[in-house]
Design a protein around this motif. Structure first.
Motif, mmCIF file in Angstrom:
data_model
loop_
_atom_site.group_PDB
_atom_site.id
_atom_site.type_symbol
_atom_site.label_atom_id
_atom_site.label_comp_id
_atom_site.label_asym_id
_atom_site.label_seq_id
_atom_site.Cartn_x
_atom_site.Cartn_y
_atom_site.Cartn_z
ATOM 1 N N SER A 17 -14.844 2.048 0.268
ATOM 2 C CA SER A 17 -14.708 2.805 1.531
ATOM 3 C C SER A 17 -14.886 4.453 1.099
ATOM 4 O O SER A 17 -14.988 4.970 2.361
ATOM 5 C CB SER A 17 -13.190 2.350 1.952
ATOM 6 O OG SER A 17 -12.206 2.584 1.028
ATOM 7 N N LEU A 33 -4.286 -2.948 0.629
ATOM 8 C CA LEU A 33 -4.274 -1.642 1.344
ATOM 9 C C LEU A 33 -5.610 -1.118 1.658
ATOM 10 O O LEU A 33 -5.659 -0.212 2.483
ATOM 11 C CB LEU A 33 -3.386 -0.692 0.330
ATOM 12 C CG LEU A 33 -2.531 0.295 1.132
ATOM 13 C CD1 LEU A 33 -1.787 -0.108 2.226
ATOM 14 C CD2 LEU A 33 -1.707 1.170 0.148
ATOM 15 N N GLU A 34 -6.640 -1.345 0.781
ATOM 16 C CA GLU A 34 -7.743 -0.943 1.313
ATOM 17 C C GLU A 34 -8.605 -2.136 2.084
ATOM 18 O O GLU A 34 -8.664 -3.258 1.629
ATOM 19 C CB GLU A 34 -8.868 -0.802 0.070
ATOM 20 C CG GLU A 34 -10.403 -0.337 0.532
ATOM 21 C CD GLU A 34 -11.337 -0.305 -0.781
ATOM 22 O OE1 GLU A 34 -11.034 -1.023 -1.889
ATOM 23 O OE2 GLU A 34 -12.091 0.429 -0.650
ATOM 24 N N PRO A 35 -8.674 -2.093 3.017
ATOM 25 C CA PRO A 35 -9.294 -3.004 4.149
ATOM 26 C C PRO A 35 -10.822 -3.059 3.739
ATOM 27 O O PRO A 35 -11.217 -2.434 2.876
ATOM 28 C CB PRO A 35 -9.347 -2.372 5.666
ATOM 29 C CG PRO A 35 -8.648 -1.263 5.498
ATOM 30 C CD PRO A 35 -8.514 -0.713 4.189
ATOM 31 N N THR A 51 -11.659 -2.456 -6.912
ATOM 32 C CA THR A 51 -11.284 -2.459 -5.435
ATOM 33 C C THR A 51 -9.903 -2.350 -5.177
ATOM 34 O O THR A 51 -8.878 -2.616 -6.098
ATOM 35 C CB THR A 51 -12.068 -3.647 -5.004
ATOM 36 O OG1 THR A 51 -13.461 -3.409 -4.810
ATOM 37 C CG2 THR A 51 -11.640 -3.947 -3.689
ATOM 38 N N GLY A 52 -9.520 -1.848 -4.110
ATOM 39 C CA GLY A 52 -8.243 -1.744 -3.615
ATOM 40 C C GLY A 52 -7.663 -3.109 -3.189
ATOM 41 O O GLY A 52 -7.054 -3.227 -2.050
ATOM 42 N N SER A 53 -7.443 -3.804 -4.101
ATOM 43 C CA SER A 53 -6.630 -5.250 -4.072
ATOM 44 C C SER A 53 -7.144 -6.171 -3.331
ATOM 45 O O SER A 53 -8.036 -6.114 -2.381
ATOM 46 C CB SER A 53 -5.102 -5.081 -3.771
ATOM 47 O OG SER A 53 -5.106 -4.739 -2.489
ATOM 48 N N HIS A 69 -2.838 -11.036 3.745
ATOM 49 C CA HIS A 69 -2.757 -10.421 2.305
ATOM 50 C C HIS A 69 -2.614 -9.015 2.456
ATOM 51 O O HIS A 69 -2.020 -8.413 1.440
ATOM 52 C CB HIS A 69 -4.205 -10.623 1.751
ATOM 53 C CG HIS A 69 -4.590 -12.153 1.689
ATOM 54 N ND1 HIS A 69 -5.370 -12.785 2.611
ATOM 55 C CD2 HIS A 69 -4.892 -13.014 0.653
ATOM 56 C CE1 HIS A 69 -5.611 -13.851 2.474
ATOM 57 N NE2 HIS A 69 -5.219 -14.028 1.248
ATOM 58 N N VAL A 70 -2.940 -8.355 3.590
ATOM 59 C CA VAL A 70 -2.932 -6.918 3.534
ATOM 60 C C VAL A 70 -3.304 -6.128 2.475
ATOM 61 O O VAL A 70 -2.421 -5.311 1.969
ATOM 62 C CB VAL A 70 -1.432 -6.485 4.268
ATOM 63 C CG1 VAL A 70 -1.513 -5.107 4.675
ATOM 64 C CG2 VAL A 70 -0.886 -7.496 5.043
ATOM 65 N N TRP A 130 -13.638 -1.818 7.529
ATOM 66 C CA TRP A 130 -12.756 -2.555 8.763
ATOM 67 C C TRP A 130 -11.700 -1.642 9.086
ATOM 68 O O TRP A 130 -10.811 -0.735 8.129
ATOM 69 C CB TRP A 130 -12.449 -3.801 8.172
ATOM 70 C CG TRP A 130 -13.467 -4.721 8.625
ATOM 71 C CD1 TRP A 130 -14.759 -4.611 8.532
ATOM 72 C CD2 TRP A 130 -13.367 -6.319 8.689
ATOM 73 N NE1 TRP A 130 -15.568 -5.625 8.735
ATOM 74 C CE2 TRP A 130 -14.494 -6.726 8.778
ATOM 75 C CE3 TRP A 130 -12.495 -7.132 8.558
ATOM 76 C CZ2 TRP A 130 -14.794 -8.009 8.967
ATOM 77 C CZ3 TRP A 130 -12.672 -8.266 8.703
ATOM 78 C CH2 TRP A 130 -13.748 -9.017 8.698
ATOM 79 N N THR A 131 -11.006 -1.688 10.290
ATOM 80 C CA THR A 131 -9.766 -1.066 10.504
ATOM 81 C C THR A 131 -8.845 -2.012 9.984
ATOM 82 O O THR A 131 -8.991 -3.193 9.833
ATOM 83 C CB THR A 131 -9.693 -0.906 11.921
ATOM 84 O OG1 THR A 131 -9.541 -2.156 12.657
ATOM 85 C CG2 THR A 131 -10.746 0.181 12.679
ATOM 86 N N ARG A 132 -7.649 -1.668 9.887
ATOM 87 C CA ARG A 132 -6.313 -2.507 9.711
ATOM 88 C C ARG A 132 -6.527 -3.684 10.638
ATOM 89 O O ARG A 132 -6.034 -4.925 10.298
ATOM 90 C CB ARG A 132 -4.977 -1.623 9.695
ATOM 91 C CG ARG A 132 -3.780 -2.415 9.332
ATOM 92 C CD ARG A 132 -3.921 -3.250 8.078
ATOM 93 N NE ARG A 132 -4.101 -2.300 7.048
ATOM 94 C CZ ARG A 132 -4.601 -2.668 5.552
ATOM 95 N NH1 ARG A 132 -4.710 -4.071 5.521
ATOM 96 N NH2 ARG A 132 -4.813 -1.767 4.670
ATOM 97 N N GLU A 133 -6.578 -3.180 12.068
ATOM 98 C CA GLU A 133 -6.422 -4.329 13.057
ATOM 99 C C GLU A 133 -7.629 -5.524 12.476
ATOM 100 O O GLU A 133 -7.525 -6.602 12.731
ATOM 101 C CB GLU A 133 -6.540 -3.948 14.429
ATOM 102 C CG GLU A 133 -6.664 -4.854 15.346
ATOM 103 C CD GLU A 133 -6.863 -4.286 16.871
ATOM 104 O OE1 GLU A 133 -7.207 -3.157 16.773
ATOM 105 O OE2 GLU A 133 -6.672 -5.010 17.790
#
Lengths: 708, 153
Positions: free
Chosen positions: A231, A351-353, A399-401, A348-349, A430-433
């Motif tokens: 990102s 933190l890096e989408p 990567t952010g998980s 999973h959320v 991607w956005t969080r949504e």
């Protein structure tokens, strides 16, 4: 294409390397002169992991495991593996095992990961397979390389089969005090040899680098904000892309008016069938352009959120009939119970989408994306664009998980579609949504258990899991004839892998039931388990955690409760003991402490292992207490971090982790197993505190325990 | 419009009213500050505005004109890591590391605001930052060590 990967050792004797048909000559052209060992493995471990994979519903891929290690003329050691780093810190642990065998410091080694052009094929980084499979391969490959270097030194010095010592990247002469660096041994050579499977690796009891708490490699880049996740990446002429999403699952695009978007300066609209995307010079403009698109959708009937569990049961495959002796044992038992557990979808959320960056040049495609399966994404791109794999290079920077949530390559494919259409590199983040709505979830599940106990022994065990999966479904308890069945169902939402898969759901139901059975026969839950378990490794973690928790101590107040659970998952053995308190007036639940013992064979890095176990337990706390996807008619209604609650600092109990180091046993993965016990341990502690048995994950979304 | 980031003046394009986060990342290539949720709920985008931890994702860039913005890239501008960065490294806190910049900036404001902090103050100060790998106990340990050893901070 696939059969180029699915090859045996013999194939490589024909001088071709896995995945890309690299010849020996090309290998050195590519890597530079030097000495290298390689390894290709298609054996029972790989086929075992294939069957595990089918639980996730992911497509099976060629079952090749491979790696190579190269020493250059400068003495630089480069390890190539198709595994990827998503925060498990395997970049560190894999480097440790290589450093150990080669007698070099950590800093002497670079690990090339997640680059389909340079690393050997790998099916993906999931299932706790890196440590039990890749680490032993790298140990042997490194040890083989060491033997070759020693042999080269003997030749150089015209010595016979004498013992030579190694130190800090050099071979020492036995008598004259001279040294030969690995670089000078590798200089001008083109030696590529298969790994010696029978090579002697260093005994774990003698490890000095492996087995120690080496710090995260490049940790300083992360605390300085210098590490570039996908990102964060920028390439020349890059544009930002956004993709139009439907209002719900199953909605079809009827018509769209993109005229307004197309008139915004610098915006390009890309429309291909149902796919509509926009690109612009910055993400704000792209988002504004997308918002002007007027789209009409036709929605299709979807499952009502309230009907979820009925739907899973109704659509479940019937499975094998329950054997009559199990039914008979249950019917005739006097102490028995029948209970049902409901498990919600969770996200999973990471933190890096999801993010993907794509660049086309002369018909070849480069894609950077954060995925646990770079070679899987390469195949997805191959299908999407009908170009040969050789023309597709997928990079996966650390990567952010993922937590099992990034097995796919959506953002990379979207970026590639847009980049191809506009003729410039495009990044899609991607956005969080979007991450909540259009990635995939840990499956929801319905679990039904009928069990009976006779004296202190189980006499009947019947266990049905609808939809959430078969992982961890097999009870480790003795006694009863057992029936355990996973019934596939129609899932209203897109679902997939998640840390520990269905083990969390199955062990929640199993360990709650065991607790309740122990209660029926007035047995101590810990003693009851120890009596009915056979596996010494599992019993050992129970005893270790129980002792540290001080299980038999007095409760500090009558509203406090103690609970425990245990489980064996993917070679890891775990027990968690929890103390909770329920406020007598408000019914508010407080998790006071969680003590976990974990054993996964020989420990590669104690500090990172402790971090994984802690992370599992605390991430598991979210799904245990409050995480749940709310949805109706194909639309997720809490697709934001303000409405989907994940654990935060203030949710964290006193957390204690005890690591049992078994240097006599092979190392297993540790990123998953220890997530499974926290939910049932808390559930049983709540029962102990206030006599309320809970049967649903999450247990207390409101934070309050219901009245009995 | 001009903004001051890490003691440097930058001229930025404010067409479309971008957020501070978008400007930092896309115009100034200061990508240490992360996007996590877009609604100030996760802390990944925290920067210091006149010393106060501020979610850059919901902060219009036009609102920080004339203010001092400090990002993760500005912490070690003198070539030395900030004590919070050192403490996090010493404790080997991170797994994926994506939360690190926001976590560190929030902690910097906290430890610079007060000589010593008790556990409750640390929890209150850090609760807006999510670490999805759940390395919370290690972060707390790092901050406790730092705030107990005030001469370092």
């Amino acid at each position: 294409m696939k059969d180029t990967c699915n090859t045996s050792i013999n194939h490589y004797r024909r001088k071709s390397l896995p995945g890309r048909g690299l010849s020996r000559r090309n290998f050195f052209k590519y890597m530079g002169a030097g000495i290298a060992t390689y390894f290709v493995w298609t054996d029972y471990l790989a086929s075992e992991s294939l069957s595990r994979l089918s639980e996730t519903g992911m497509p099976a891929a060629p079952d090749t495991l491979s790696s190579w290690i190269h020493v250059s003329a400068t003495g630089a050691i480069t390890v190539f593996t198709g595994k990827v780093e998503v925060g498990q810190n395997i970049r560190t642990s894999l480097t440790q095992v290589v450093a150990e065998e080669l007698f070099v410091p950590i800093s002497a080694i670079s690990l090339i990961m997640g680059d389909t052009a340079r690393t050997p094929y790998d099916r993906g980084t999931y299932g706790s397979l890196t440590t039990p499979q890749m680490a032993p391969i790298l140990r042997k490959a490194a040890a083989s390389l060491r033997e070759i270097l020693l042999q080269e030194a003997r030749k150089e010095w015209k010595l016979g089969e004498v013992e030579l010592k190694l130190e800090k990247g050099s071979v020492k002469h036995p008598t004259n005090g001279k040294q030969l660096g690995y670089g000078s041994l590798a200089n001008a050579k083109q030696l590529l040899l298969p790994m010696n499977e029978n090579v002697r690796t260093i005994d774990p009891t003698k490890w000095t680098v492996a087995g120690t708490s080496v710090e995260k490699i490049n940790g300083v880049d992360f605390v300085r904000g210098k590490h570039r996740y996908v990102s964060d990446m920028v390439v020349p002429d890059m544009l930002y892309g956004k993709v139009l999403r439907p209002p719900a699952y199953g909605a079809k695009l009827i018509r769209a008016n993109v005229d307004a978007a197309a008139t915004i300066p610098g915006v390009r609209v890309v429309q291909q069938g149902d796919f509509i995307g926009v690109v612009a010079k910055n993400s704000r403009t792209a988002a504004m352009a997308l918002a002007t698109v007027e789209a009409e959708w036709e929605r299709s009937p979807q499952v009502a959120g309230a009907a979820l569990f009925d739907h899973l049961k109704r659509t479940g495959e019937p499975g094998n009939a329950v054997p009559s002796e199990i039914t008979a044992a249950y019917e005739s038992a006097s102490l028995k119970l029948e209970q049902e557990f409901k498990i919600d979808y969770i996200a999973h959320v990471p933190l890096e989408p999801r993010a993907g960056l794509a660049r086309w040049k002369d018909g070849s495609l480069e894609v950077w994306t954060g995925t646990q399966r770079p070679f899987g994404v390469q195949e997805e791109l191959e299908r999407a664009f009908s170009i040969p794999k050789e023309k597709i290079r997928v990079y996966m920077p650390d990567t952010g998980s993922g937590y099992g949530g990034k097995h796919t390559g959506e953002a990379g494919i979207e970026a590639a579609i847009l980049a191809k259409a506009v003729g410039k590199p495009v990044k899609v983040t991607w956005t969080r949504e979007e991450e909540f709505k259009w990635a995939y979830f840990r499956p929801a599940g319905l679990i039904q258990v009928r069990a009976a106990v006779d004296g202190s022994r189980l006499s009947s065990w019947e266990f049905h899991n609808y939809n959430s999966g078969g992982a961890g479904i097999n009870s480790p308890y003795l006694g009863a004839t057992k029936y355990e069945q996973y019934h596939r169902s129609d899932s209203p939402l897109r679902q997939g892998s998640y840390r520990a898969l269905a083990s969390t759901a199955n062990i929640f139901a199993m360990e709650s039931t065991i607790n309740d059975l122990a209660q029926m026969v007035r047995a101590d839950p810990m003693e009851f388990r120890l009596k009915n378990l056979q596996d010494e490794r599992l019993k050992s973690v129970i005893k270790t955690a129980g002792q540290a928790f001080d299980w038999n101590r007095e409760k500090p107040a009558s509203n406090h409760g103690f609970g425990m659970a245990c489980g064996a998952v993917k070679g890891g053995f775990v027990a968690t003991f929890a103390e909770v308190a329920v406020d007598p007036n408000t019914r508010e639940l407080r998790v006071i402490s969680a003590v976990t013992a974990f054993e996964c064979g020989a420990i590669l890095n104690p500090r990172h292992l402790e971090s994984q176990v802690t992370g599992c337990v605390l991430q598991g706390l979210g799904g245990a207490l409050f995480e749940a996807i709310e949805f109706d008619e194909g639309n997720v209604s809490n697709a934001f971090l303000s409405s989907y609650r994940v654990p935060r600092f203030k949710d964290i109990p006193q957390t204690k982790v005890l690591l049992v180091n078994r240097k006599d046993l092979p190392s297993s993965g540790a990123g998953e197993a220890s997530i499974v016990c926290i939910a049932p341990a808390i559930r049983n502690a709540i029962d102990d505190a206030v006599g309320v048995k809970l049967y649903r994950l999450p247990m207390v979304p409101s934070g309050r325990v219901p009245n009995a | 419009m001009k903004i001051n980031v890490n003691a440097t003046e930058y001229t930025v394009d404010v067409q479309g009213n971008p957020s501070l986060l978008e400007v930092l990342r896309e115009q100034l290539d200061l990508t240490g500050t992360k996007y996590g949720c877009g609604e100030a709920a996760c802390g990944a985008c925290k920067v210091l505005v006149n010393g106060t931890p501020t979610p850059a994702c919901i902060t219009p860039v036009t609102s920080v004109q004339g203010k001092r913005i400090r990002t993760i890239e500005g912490l070690d501008a003198d070539g030395r890591l900030h004590p919070v960065q050192e403490a996090f490294l010493e404790e080997d806190v991170f797994q994926c590391g994506y939360c690190a910049p926001g976590m560190i900036m929030t902690a910097v404001a906290l430890v610079e605001s007060k000589k010593s902090l008790d556990e409750q103050e640390l929890l209150d100060g850090m609760n807006g930052n999510i670490c999805r790998c759940c390395t919370y106990p290690a972060i707390l340990n790092a901050l406790k060590k730092l705030t107990q050893n005030t001469t370092k901070a």
